[in-house]
Every structure is written in structure tokens, then in C-alpha cells.
Write an enzyme that holds these catalytic residues in place. Structure first.
Site, PDB file in Angstrom:
ATOM      1  N   HIS A  37      30.863  27.908  46.173  1.00 37.59           N
ATOM      2  CA  HIS A  37      30.764  29.346  45.940  1.00 37.59           C
ATOM      3  C   HIS A  37      31.641  30.076  46.941  1.00 37.59           C
ATOM      4  O   HIS A  37      32.012  29.547  47.994  1.00 37.59           O
ATOM      5  CB  HIS A  37      29.317  29.827  46.050  1.00 37.59           C
ATOM      6  CG  HIS A  37      28.790  29.869  47.460  1.00 37.59           C
ATOM      7  ND1 HIS A  37      28.875  30.986  48.257  1.00 37.59           N
ATOM      8  CD2 HIS A  37      28.182  28.924  48.220  1.00 37.59           C
ATOM      9  CE1 HIS A  37      28.332  30.728  49.436  1.00 37.59           C
ATOM     10  NE2 HIS A  37      27.909  29.476  49.444  1.00 37.59           N
ATOM     11  N   CYS A  38      32.003  31.313  46.589  1.00 34.63           N
ATOM     12  CA  CYS A  38      32.728  32.180  47.505  1.00 34.63           C
ATOM     13  C   CYS A  38      31.880  33.416  47.746  1.00 34.63           C
ATOM     14  O   CYS A  38      30.650  33.335  47.727  1.00 34.63           O
ATOM     15  CB  CYS A  38      34.112  32.534  46.948  1.00 34.63           C
ATOM     16  SG  CYS A  38      34.081  33.376  45.365  1.00 34.63           S
ATOM     17  N   ALA A  39      32.496  34.573  47.932  1.00 32.99           N
ATOM     18  CA  ALA A  39      31.736  35.777  48.272  1.00 32.99           C
ATOM     19  C   ALA A  39      30.824  36.226  47.143  1.00 32.99           C
ATOM     20  O   ALA A  39      29.746  36.764  47.395  1.00 32.99           O
ATOM     21  CB  ALA A  39      32.695  36.910  48.644  1.00 32.99           C
ATOM     22  N   SER A  40      31.241  36.013  45.894  1.00 35.55           N
ATOM     23  CA  SER A  40      30.436  36.523  44.780  1.00 35.55           C
ATOM     24  C   SER A  40      30.340  35.552  43.610  1.00 35.55           C
ATOM     25  O   SER A  40      29.580  35.787  42.686  1.00 35.55           O
ATOM     26  CB  SER A  40      31.020  37.848  44.282  1.00 35.55           C
ATOM     27  OG  SER A  40      32.348  37.668  43.829  1.00 35.55           O
ATOM     28  N   ARG A  41      31.120  34.465  43.631  1.00 39.29           N
ATOM     29  CA  ARG A  41      31.179  33.559  42.488  1.00 39.29           C
ATOM     30  C   ARG A  41      30.524  32.214  42.770  1.00 39.29           C
ATOM     31  O   ARG A  41      30.687  31.661  43.846  1.00 39.29           O
ATOM     32  CB  ARG A  41      32.640  33.295  42.086  1.00 39.29           C
ATOM     33  CG  ARG A  41      33.302  34.417  41.352  1.00 39.29           C
ATOM     34  CD  ARG A  41      34.758  34.047  41.063  1.00 39.29           C
ATOM     35  NE  ARG A  41      35.602  34.203  42.237  1.00 39.29           N
ATOM     36  CZ  ARG A  41      36.867  33.822  42.302  1.00 39.29           C
ATOM     37  NH1 ARG A  41      37.433  33.249  41.265  1.00 39.29           N
ATOM     38  NH2 ARG A  41      37.572  34.002  43.404  1.00 39.29           N
TER      39      ARG A  41
END
Length: 466
Positions: free
Chosen positions: A31-35
Site C-alpha cells: 500500500h501507499c498513502a491511499s491505495r
């Protein structure tokens, strides 16, 4: 509140898993900041329309066997953690590395993913230093505290610490990614920044000492604030450590492997990897400076227009390594790339505002404004994957806006003192570079948003794409 968040995340995962074919269909997750990113074994069994209809989902994007589901900042962390527990494996990240080593992704993608994993954990430290520098700049500008006071001296120490020990931070983080002992990686960072080695920032005011190694004069110059030398050194260290583990008996590995690893890597780093890394760093920095200087506004136009296409692939996080190198370079010390990326991000928000006016789709209209606000705060995945990319034309409008904004900030030489922040939060790391710098940044901001908004209104949208 924490219990409620955990229950909510658990419910989301329980609802999501059957729609992606069950946990056994998930090869790896990240995952990243929002995904939330899921690599799937069988793409055809995924119920994409049902995932898009989930109340908690802000957007979905599927490409080459990977599904990216946008949940928004903060929430995705809890969902990922819950998914890890559901997955019931030792580590999806370990499985990811195994799969990547099997060649399921190309070498460039693996390199970018590696750099992403190394530098994202370091971002909070860099951002904190940048914000502290901004605060110090405000204090100096308004003469709020005497510059020779104890308070200012402490703040100066606080703000510069992350950049001074940057090789140590990178050494620790990169060793984890290379599958080596992270504490040995930190030690390698300490070797390259040892007080006995002259800080490269002091070369203009003094001459380094030399040591004689088999007739070769080696300058005792350190690598404080550098990036590539420590990456190369830790990579070599990981190979040495893994090689030693093949033949050193278990009864001796506790003290023999660390001793040999640090000793051998230390020699190789000071004699080869350090100088080679500095040469590569200078090559990258000089190339970028040349392109920006001689390309001028056309360079900004090109970078600003194409940046969002890089975001789609997730490769944009790998650029952090280049930005960190710019900041660490004693002859540069600024980030002239981040303002361009910021223009591309806020332009996505401008296009979403136009979609809000044009669309007749009730759900799309509901998410357009929150997604635009998210982009103005530096989180662009919801607006890209949830709106603009799905409709195509707004994405084109945003690319044009990002190009025009990028051209402006490059032509007016807007810079930042850190990396990791874009859009409105980036003001905090732009303002310390001067009021003129801030004004031009804000003008570029308006140009990017307004032009993306207007272009999207002109070219329109096609509702049937939804």
C-alpha cells in the site's frame, strides 16, 4: 475510536476478500498513502463492479494482474494491517520479493519498487527537518528570537540532524530491503559519515587528509548527506553477509559474520563504492541541472505534463532518491523538482472541480469535491483513479494544467528545502526559500488549477465511460 476503526477495517476486508477471489487469489499486497495494491493470481475472477460499489472505496484501477483500490489516507493503513492478519502468511513483502526475483516484473520496475520501499519510511524525518527549517526561516525573517540564543541553536540542531545522519537512515532502511541486517546497514552509514572524514561541505574551506593504500593516495572525504554511496555500499554488504552465512558455522555466526561483513564492506566502501557513488550522484545532479537550466520552461512543461502518468504506475516514489540527492549535494542543497510535481498534482484537483460541474452522475458529483480537496492537500490517487482517469478527458485536461504550471515554476526558479510534501502543505517548505519564491509558487498553483479546470470544461466528459 480505535476499536471502531478496527471493526470497520475488519468489515471492509471481509467484504473485499470474496470480491477479489478470496485470500488465496492474492499473490502479494502493498500500500501507499491511499491505495491498497493487490497482485492477483487470476484476474478474471475479480468482481470489479462490486468493488467499485463498496461504500468505503473511492476508486479502483486494474492493470496487468494488479488491482489498486483507493481507500484514502489513514484508512488504508488499517485495512492493509487487517488484510495481513487475514492472509495468514509470514510476510507478504517476503513473498513479493521472491516473486520479483522470479522475474514477474522487469528490472526497472523492481529497482523503482526497491527505492520506494527504502525512501518512503524516511520521508517523515525529511519532512520534519524541512518544516523546522521553514520555522527557523520565519523566526529569522520576523526577528522573533535572537539568532544567537540557545533556542535558535537548538532549533538549528533539530532541523539539520536528519540530513547529517541521512546515510545512517538510508543504511538501516536499505539493509532491510536488501535482506541484510539493518543495524549493520546503519553502521555502514556511520562509517561513511565518521567525524574523521571531512564533510564535503567543508572542501571549499580546507584540504582533506590523505591515506596511502598500496601506493594510492585516498582522500579522507566523508559522505555526509549523500544517497547513492550508501546504497551501493549496503548492497555490497548484503551480498557479503549472505555469502558468509553459507560457510560460517552457526556457532560462530554471531560474532564472525558481523565482524567480517563490516570490515570487508568498510574497505570496499571507502576505496570503491563511495567514490563511485559520488560520481554517479554528480552525474545525475548535473544532468538534471543541465536539462532544467537549458530546457527552461519547456522542461517544466514536459515534466509537469508527464508526471501524473508516472504516478499511475507507482514509479513516482522512486524519484525521492533523486530529490534526496539534490538536497544532500553541497553544491545544490535545494529541490527544484518537487514544485513541478506539485503543479501536476493540484491540476488533477482543478480537473475534478470541472467534473463536478459537468457530471450528472450523482455518485461522481458526491466524490468530486472531496477528491479535489484531497489533491489540493497532496494526495492525488483518489482523484486520478476515482474520477479523472476513468473519464479520460479530465485526465488530459489535468495533464495540460500540470504542464502549464510546471513551465511557470521552472521559469521563475521555484524551489523547496525538502521533499515529500506537495500542493498546499508544500507552502511550508517553499516559504523558507524567500517571499518571492512563495509568491511564484502560489501563482503556479493557480495557473495549474485554473487551466486544468478550463480545459476540462472545454473538452467535456463522456458519462457513458462510467
Amino acid at each position: 475510536m480505535k476499536i471502531a476503526n478496527r471493526i470497520n477495517s475488519k468489515e471492509i476486508v471481509n467484504e473485499l476478500l470474496p470480491l477479489v477471489g478470496g485470500k488465496e487469489n492474492i499473490s502479494r499486497a502493498s500500500h501507499c498513502a491511499s491505495r491498497l495494491r493487490l497482485v492477483l493470481q487470476k484476474e478474471e475472477i475479480v468482481d470489479l463492479p462490486s468493488i467499485e460499489k463498496m461504500e468505503s472505496v473511492e476508486g479502483v484501477y486494474m492493470r496487468s494482474g494488479q488491482i489498486q483500490i483507493i481507500f484514502g489516507g489513514g484508512r488504508v493503513n488499517r485495512i492493509y494491517k487487517e488484510l495481513m492478519e487475514k492472509k495468514e502468511t509470514k510476510s507478504l513483502d517476503l513473498q513479493q520479493k521472491i516473486e520479483e526475483n522470479k522475474g514477474q516484473t522487469n528490472r526497472f520496475s523492481r529497482l523503482v519498487k526497491l527505492l520506494t520501499n527504502i525512501f518512503i519510511p524516511i520521508i517523515p524525518a525529511i519532512v520534519a527537518s524541512g518544516l523546522l527549517m521553514g520555522f527557523i526561516g520565519m523566526v529569522k525573517a520576523f526577528d522573533m528570537i535572537p539568532l544567537d540564543s540557545a533556542w535558535m541553536r537548538m532549533l538549528d540542531i533539530f532541523s539539520s540532524a536528519a540530513f547529517i545522519i541521512l546515510p545512517i537512515l538510508i543504511g538501516f532502511s536499505s539493509a532491510k530491503e536488501f535482506g541484510s541486517n539493518p543495524f549493520l546497514g546503519a553502521v555502514m552509514g556511520g562509517i561513511l559519515t565518521h567525524p574523521s572524514l571531512m564533510n564535503p561541505r567543508e572542501l571549499g574551506n580546507g584540504t582533506p587528509e590523505f591515506m596511502d593504500i598500496i601506493g594510492i593516495q585516498i582522500p579522507l572525504i566523508g559522505y555526509q548527506g549523500t544517497v547513492i554511496p550508501i546504497l551501493l555500499s549496503v548492497y555490497v554488504m548484503s551480498k557479503i553477509e549472505k555469502g558468509l552465512r553459507r560457510w560460517v558455522p552457526n556457532t560462530l555466526d554471531l560474532f564472525l559474520i558481523p565482524f567480517l561483513t563490516i570490515t570487508l564492506t568498510g574497505f570496499i566502501s571507502l576505496l570503491v563504492m563511495g567514490p563511485l557513488g559520488m560520481w554517479i550522484s554528480n552525474l545525475v545532479t548535473n544532468s538534471l541541472e543541465f536539462f532544467i537550466h537549458y530546457g527552461g520552461f519547456m522542461a517544466g512543461f514536459l515534466f509537469g505534463g508527464l508526471y501524473t502518468f508516472i504516478v499511475i504506475t507507482g514509479l513516482h516514489h522512486g524519484i525521492h532518491a533523486i530529490e534526496a540527492g539534490l538536497l544532500a549535494d553541497p553544491e545544490v542543497g535545494i529541490n527544484f523538482l518537487l514544485p513541478i510535481w506539485s503543479m501536476a498534482n493540484v491540476a488533477q484537483g482543478g480537473a475534478a472541480l470541472a467534473v463536478f460541474i459537468l457530471t450528472k452522475n450523482k455518485k461522481l458529483k458526491e466524490i468530486a469535491i472531496p477528491a479535489a480537496i484531497s489533491a489540493f492537500l497532496g494526495i492525488v490517487e483518489p482523484v486520478i483513479f476515482g474520477i479523472n482517469l476513468r473519464l479520460v478527458k479530465p485526465f488530459i485536461g489535468a495533464a495540460i494544467g500540470g504542464a502549464l504550471g510546471g513551465a511557470y515554476v521552472v521559469s521563475t526558479e521555484v524551489v523547496a528545502n525538502s521533499y515529500g510534501l506537495t500542493a498546499i502543505p508544500m507552502i511550508a517548505i517553499v516559504a523558507p526559500m524567500g517571499i518571492t519564491n512563495l509568491i511564484h509558487y502560489l501563482i503556479g498553483f493557480v495557473i495549474a488549477v485554473a487551466s486544468a479546470f478550463v480545459v476540462t470544461l472545454i473538452i467535456g466528459i463522456k458519462e457513458e465511460k462510467l
